[in-house]
Design an enzyme around this catalytic site. Structure first.
Site, short mmCIF file in Angstrom:
data_model
loop_
_atom_site.label_atom_id
_atom_site.label_comp_id
_atom_site.label_asym_id
_atom_site.label_seq_id
_atom_site.Cartn_x
_atom_site.Cartn_y
_atom_site.Cartn_z
N PRO A 13 0.85 -1.20 0.00
CA PRO A 13 0.00 0.00 0.00
C PRO A 13 0.88 1.23 0.00
CG PRO A 13 0.05 -1.01 2.19
CD PRO A 13 0.80 -1.93 1.28
N MET A 14 0.64 2.14 -0.95
CA MET A 14 1.47 3.35 -1.06
C MET A 14 0.57 4.55 -1.28
SD MET A 14 4.67 1.88 -3.35
CE MET A 14 3.67 0.77 -4.38
N GLN A 66 -6.40 -1.57 3.11
CA GLN A 66 -5.64 -1.18 4.29
C GLN A 66 -6.36 -0.05 5.00
OE1 GLN A 66 -1.84 1.15 4.59
NE2 GLN A 66 -1.02 -0.78 5.38
N CYS A 96 2.97 3.53 9.04
CA CYS A 96 3.10 4.84 8.40
C CYS A 96 3.56 5.88 9.41
CB CYS A 96 1.77 5.27 7.79
SG CYS A 96 1.83 6.89 6.98
N LYS A 135 0.32 -4.61 9.10
CA LYS A 135 1.59 -4.21 8.49
C LYS A 135 2.28 -3.25 9.46
CE LYS A 135 3.78 -2.65 4.22
NZ LYS A 135 4.57 -1.50 4.64
N HIS A 167 7.77 -4.15 7.49
CA HIS A 167 8.73 -3.29 6.80
C HIS A 167 9.99 -3.31 7.66
CE1 HIS A 167 9.51 0.82 4.66
NE2 HIS A 167 10.63 0.14 4.84
#
Length: 330
Positions: A13-14, A66, A96, A135, A167
């Site tokens: 997801p970006m 997400q 994030c 995530k 990540h």
């Protein structure tokens, strides 16, 4: 329900990148990779324009939603809404580092409150039948990644999380911008490998700095899944080999067919009131490093932004590739 162990390769997801048009393009290049939406804040999913925020093309499956948030009840309601839209998975963002998520006390901030994360996951698991995943980073700020990641993983798996995508960098909430947080904190793949060794029965996926499918294949010797981020966006053609990596037939992209599919998709989007640039901006890197790629980028970066631009711009751009290939062969 799809066996989660099939999700060996995912596209991360970006924010501002993996919208529905980007995901549709990626699906044309790989039939098997798991696709993710941009992060959608739970409040937006509940109170916002759901068709705009959550709508997607059925061709995108398997596709995960997400969510961002830290209120278990709101996340549960947003998860129910997402399941109703047909998503294959709900993922909670605990990675994030942007100012926006810090002000809302979610995203990477949640690494500091594993009990709250577990409560959010438990509420979502009770609300939906599809997989609920997380995530995260390996830690934030001054946290020691060894206990920080273990504590979060144990907490979410104890309440039934179906997977943890990690990540493999810390997030620094103070002192680094979101962009710097994608590059400056050092990668620590071994930390994620150790988590998998400790939890062999749980699905552990890895993300961060992975540039090629060959690198992905190396990681799959240690973990269950690999998540590609910017490499898949900037050079989407690397996804053409993804299905072979995932146990399917070696894939050679039929670019003539891709042009027809994306042209029809763009025309339909324009007919609904959209702009060609919404679609074309995700295609700019499609022919990275190939003859004619520079002209291809120029056409999409300039002509596609005209208010009246239609799919004929895509055809001109693809023609530039054909011309470049012809010159190369001459």
């Amino acid at each position: 329900m799809r066996d989660y162990r099939q999700n060996k390769l995912a596209i991360a997801p970006m924010m501002d990148w993996t919208d529905r048009h980007c995901r549709f393009l990626h699906r044309q290049l790989s039939t098997r990779a798991l696709l993710y939406t941009e992060m959608i804040v739970a409040d937006a999913a509940i109170h916002g324009d759901r068709a705009r925020l959550l709508g997607f093309d059925q061709a995108e499956h398997p596709v995960a939603l997400q969510l961002g948030g830290s209120d278990p009840a709101k996340l549960a309601e947003a998860a129910r809404i997402g399941e109703g839209f047909g998503y294959d998975e709900i993922n909670l963002n605990c990675g994030c580092p942007s100012d926006r998520v810090q002000s809302g006390t979610f995203g990477a901030c949640l690494m500091k409150t594993p009990e709250l994360v577990a409560g959010c996951v438990a509420a979502m698991k009770q609300a939906v039948r599809i997989p609920v995943t997380v995530k995260c980073r390996i830690g934030v700020d001054e946290q020691d990644p060894e206990p920080a990641l273990d504590t979060l993983a144990d907490a979410v798996f104890a309440v039934g999380a179906d997977a943890l995508w990690v990540h493999a960098r810390k997030a620094w909430l103070q002192g680094l911008s979101p962009r710097e947080n994608r590059d400056i904190p050092p990668l620590d793949y071994d930390r994620v490998y150790r988590l998998k060794q400790r939890l062999p029965a749980k699905f552990i996926g890895i993300n961060g700095g992975i540039q090629t499918l060959e690198e992905a294949e190396d990681h799959l010797r240690h973990v269950d899944g690999v998540m590609l981020g910017r490499a898949a966006y900037h050079t989407p053609a690397i996804l053409a080999g993804a299905d072979a990596l995932l146990g399917g037939e070696p894939d050679q992209v039929d670019f003539a067919a891709l042009l027809e599919t994306m042209s029809a998709y763009a025309d339909a989007h324009i007919a609904r009131g959209g702009r060609l640039s919404h679609v074309a901006r995700h295609m700019v890197g499609l022919f990275h490093g190939q003859p004619g790629a520079r002209r291809f980028r120029q056409i999409l970066s300039t002509e596609a932004n005209r208010p009246d631009a239609g799919s004929e711009v895509l055809r001109r751009a693809f023609a530039a590739i054909e011309a470049g290939q012809a010159r190369e062969a001459a």
